[in-house]
Design an enzyme around this catalytic site. Structure first.
Site, PDB file in Angstrom:
ATOM      1  CG  ASP A 157       1.236   4.823  -2.634  1.00  0.00           C
ATOM      2  OD1 ASP A 157       2.255   4.316  -3.137  1.00  0.00           O
ATOM      3  OD2 ASP A 157       1.275   5.861  -1.952  1.00  0.00           O
ATOM      4  CG  HIS A 228       5.621   5.292  -2.400  1.00  0.00           C
ATOM      5  ND1 HIS A 228       4.313   5.674  -2.593  1.00  0.00           N
ATOM      6  CD2 HIS A 228       6.261   6.385  -1.948  1.00  0.00           C
ATOM      7  CE1 HIS A 228       4.175   6.951  -2.287  1.00  0.00           C
ATOM      8  NE2 HIS A 228       5.346   7.417  -1.893  1.00  0.00           N
ATOM      9  CB  SER A 550       5.581  10.111   0.026  1.00  0.00           C
ATOM     10  OG  SER A 550       5.272  10.287  -1.314  1.00  0.00           O
TER      11      SER A 550
END
Ligand SMILES: *[C@@H]1O[C@H](CO)[C@@H](O)[C@H](O)[C@H]1NC(C)=O
Ligand SMILES: *[C@@H]1O[C@H](CO)[C@@H](O)[C@H](O)[C@H]1NC(C)=O
Ligand SMILES: *[C@@H]1O[C@H](CO)[C@@H](O)[C@H](O)[C@H]1NC(C)=O
Length: 778
Positions: A157, A228, A550
């Protein structure tokens, strides 16, 4: 159009829309993305080598790779700077290098080269969710598994914010011996920030740097700049944090699905997206370090064949090493056939809502009140009645047009748009969800000015009012609270969640399961503005609420950690089977889980339709039940090879998965649909195709002797016969096979389309359910 682009950008960067850049419909024009355009002198290619074909006179694979570059890329920068960006040696063998198109073609016919993949950019695609999933401290899955203590999840990620309270290791013992991962010391990232919770942090940016034409200095930093990576890691394995919230929203105790699992972050994304060459290096390192699970909330926007998808190839290598791989299925719904990351060695996750609302209202001048939702964070105050204006987008947002007004964005608006509008003097913003991928108005924004999100249907009422009066006015009001209630029907599959059928292999049902992925609260990077890195947003917060597949993916990674803790010897396929056969199809009101992405012929959202297996796979994951599934459908490398052979892959294509592949031997009875998978796809091709027979083998994983009986739910005109109808097991890990005959009694009169059914093996204690999708091709 400009608003469209801003909104798309926002989704790319923050709402974690899973998009491969080259496939994107809109070409974003901000300077942040300018670096993505490959320089004219070369593009990065991943050269996949068959290590078995190394000529003996090369002392090492690296020496061989260097010679390939000198021979086939002599004219380029690649050779002159001998810039092999990475060599891969765990999940696949090969290297990444910059080449011209001609050199890449030359390289692909070099002896020992089994594939050359052009590098692509991928984009990244909870206080309440553990409770909603039935996870409570002191009983059930958490008690049985000690919160997943010790299981290591690797995240591919955008990095991590190690200072987050979600990564506090208080109460955790040391990481298991044999763990080979570590935290790197890099600029802005002190290896000492790692602890018994965050047990690894590395970064891979050579490919991104090469494309940007910059040289990385020193060790690349795993620090998260956009939020994120921190969000997904804490969703899967965040420690318990009391009183976490985004401002006043979703206040409560935040913890991951497996609060004692350990986190290893492999950063492969930057503000420019995530390059395949960096991602494969990250996967290679994660498997070498010894992670148990890999969680990847990244993907392409359009599916492609598995042998052309270097991520699928690399993850096949991870599965061969026994690593459970969980992936986001994409945010390209509700159009059919857009699910990505859909190989049978991956567990593919779609997104659904939780039972939590953030109410806000728009009161029109005629007294009509439109209910919407909002994460408007600044203060609870709404607006008085003020003029409403509908604009063409941000280009027309001048003080003349928007000053003191509520601006209606019929084509959507994000919190990033809100900041631009506020700077132009706007007093309020209405985001009408009008895109196919999110008509339901459920994915929300933390606006900096009074603003809310309306569904397409509410937007139609607003539009009708605005054309009916010369001077439309409205006021905004906010509950400024979070409403958790059984009345909030959930889960509902999100409109944006990518659906089947599976274009890469239509006879393999995908996604596999759905999990919470709408308005999920989880930890955030201290460096990341709430509205994304592309707008001047000064807000920072320890927690943020965002949506996407996600967010659904790490929920399943965390639950898989609980299963791994209880059953350390299970194969990845057994873990997936447990998740799938125990998944639920019933919502919190006792009805069938609905699909928010269904649009009628007028394009209106109509969430009356149930979520079919093409939308929800086997259903919504259920952690407590998944720990004790009774029976599992196991599969491994041999089965996946037979599956790929049944897809008619050539020997050359097969060698990308299995370097010493010679030829297909075993034939999978029933074609690709014959893979020993916990779901079924039955395609009737023509009027002559009346009978399809598939066999499956189940393994009993419960300790006690058990008898299972089959029950079938079939659509009209299909006769389903299971043989035998009972299965008796004595020993632990005993296997039994059964066959299912599907007889098409509809003949050729049946219209093309899909029907659904299920096959259930059950006794008083266990229920092992498989969805069946019937395709009528005619
Ligand atoms: C971690 O949590 C413990 C227990 O709640 C607390 O005492 C400690 O201060 C926390 N550490 C950090 C670095 O926040
Ligand atoms: C919880 O957090 C809020 C907002 O950050 C704060 O106002 C409140 O005092 C906190 N409550 C407790 C019990 O710590
Ligand atoms: C593979 O080839 C066989 C023989 O030509 C054909 O019958 C079958 O439909 C093909 N399968 C797929 C998945 O294309």
């Amino acid at each position: 159009m400009a608003t469209t682009i801003t909104r798309l950008l926002h989704h790319l960067a923050l709402l974690l829309l899973v998009v491969q850049f080259a496939d994107a419909v809109f070409v974003p024009k901000t300077k942040n993305y300018a670096v993505l355009k490959p320089q004219s002198w070369g593009t990065t290619y991943i050269v996949h080598a068959n290590f078995l074909a190394k000529p003996p006179h090369f002392g090492s694979l690296k020496e061989w790779y260097r010679s390939m570059v000198t021979t086939h890329a002599s004219s380029t920068r690649a050779a002159s700077s001998s810039s092999i960006l990475y060599t891969y040696d765990t999940v696949m063998h090969g290297f990444a290098v910059q080449l011209t198109g001609d050199e890449a073609r030359l390289m692909s016919s070099a002896p020992g080269v089994i594939g050359v993949y052009e590098d692509r950019v991928l984009y990244p695609q909870t206080t309440r969710s553990p409770g909603f999933m039935g996870l409570e401290p002191g009983n059930g899955a958490w008690k049985q598994t000690d919160f997943g203590d010790g299981v290591i999840i690797g995240f591919i990620d955008g990095g991590i914010w190690p200072e987050s309270a979600s990564f506090n290791d208080s109460g955790l013992g040391p990481v298991r011996s044999g763990w080979r991962g570590k935290c790197v010391d890099a600029h802005g990232f002190d290896a000492n920030l790692c602890n018994n919770k965050l047990v690894g942090a590395k970064a891979f940016s050579a490919a991104a740097d090469a494309v940007a034409g910059r040289k990385s200095r020193g060790v690349p930093s795993p620090r998260d700049k956009d939020g994120h990576g921190t969000h997904v890691a804490s969703t899967a394995a965040g420690a318990e944090v009391r009183n976490a919230s985004l401002y006043a929203f979703s206040q409560g105790t935040a913890r991951g699905m497996a609060p004692k699992a350990r986190i290893a972050m492999y950063k492969a994304c930057s503000e420019n997206g995530c390059m395949h060459a960096d991602i494969v290096a990250a996967v290679d390192a994660a498997v070498k370090d010894g992670v148990d699970i890999i969680s990847i909330s990244l993907g392409r926007s359009f599916p492609i064949a598995f042998h052309d998808d270097v991520l699928a190839v690399a993850l096949f290598g991870a599965e061969r090493k026994g690593v459970f791989v969980v992936v986001a299925g994409g945010n390209a719904g509700p159009q059919a056939a857009r699910v990505v990351n859909s190989a049978p060695w991956m567990t593919t996750v779609g997104a659904a809502t939780v039972d939590r609302l953030f109410p806000a209202h728009l009161t029109l001048g005629n007294g009509v009140v439109l209910a919407g939702q909002s994460l408007y964070t600044m203060h609870a105050k709404g607006t008085p009645m003020i003029p409403l204006v509908s604009t063409d987008g941000i280009n027309s947002w001048t003080p003349d047009t928007v000053m003191g007004k509520i601006v209606v964005c019929m084509f959507g608006a994000s919190d990033a748009d809100g900041i631009l509008l506020q700077n132009a003097g706007g007093a309020g913003i209405v985001d009408v969800d009008s895109y196919e991928w999110s008509r339901d108005g459920s994915a929300l924004y933390s606006f900096t000015l009074p603003g809310l999100t309306l569904s397409y249907t509410a937007g139609e009422k607003l539009r009708a009012y605005m054309v009916s009066v010369p001077y439309p006015v409205a006021s905004l009001s906010f509950g400024c609270e979070t409403v958790i209630s059984r009345k909030n029907r959930a889960p509902v599959v999100a409109g944006f969640s990518s659906r089947g059928p599976n274009p890469a292999a239509p006879e393999l049902l995908k996604p596999d399961v759905v999990a919470p992925g709408v308005n999920i609260l989880a930890a955030w990077s201290g460096d990341a503005p709430l509205a994304g890195v592309f707008v001047p947003d000064g807000r920072r917060a320890n927690y943020n609420i965002i949506s996407g597949t996600s967010m659904a993916c790490p929920h399943v990674a965390g639950i898989a950690a609980l299963i791994k803790k209880k059953h350390p010897s299970w194969t990845p396929a057994m873990v997936r089977s447990a998740l799938m056969t125990t998944a639920g199809t019933v919502d919190n009101r006792g009805g069938h889980i609905l699909d928010n992405g269904h649009t009628d012929t007028l394009g209106r959202t109509d969430n009356v339709r149930v979520a079919t297996p093409l939308v929800a796979g086997a259903g919504h994951v259920h952690p407590d039940l998944a720990l004790d599934p009774g029976l599992v459908y196991d599969a491994g490398e041999r089965d996946y090879v037979d599956f790929l052979c049944a897809l008619n892959y050539t020997a050359e294509q097969m060698r990308r998965f299995v370097p010493d592949f010679v030829k297909c031997t075993g034939t999978l009875a029933g074609g690709p649909a014959g893979l020993n998978y916990p779901s079924f796809v039955v395609a009737f091709d023509s009027r002559t195709d009346v009978v399809r027979t598939l066999t499956r083998t189940v393994t009993k994983v419960s300790e006690e002797a058990e008898v299972y009986t089959a029950t079938v739910v079939a659509p009209e005109h299909v006769k389903v016969t299971v043989t035998p109808t009972t299965l008796e097991f004595k020993e632990h890990m005993e296997t039994r096979s059964y066959s299912v005959e599907f007889r098409n009694e509809a003949g050729w009169h049946r219209e093309a389309g899909w029907d659904f059914g299920q096959i259930i093996w059950a006794n008083g204690k266990h229920k092992v359910r498989s969805p069946v999708a019937f395709q009528w091709k005619n």
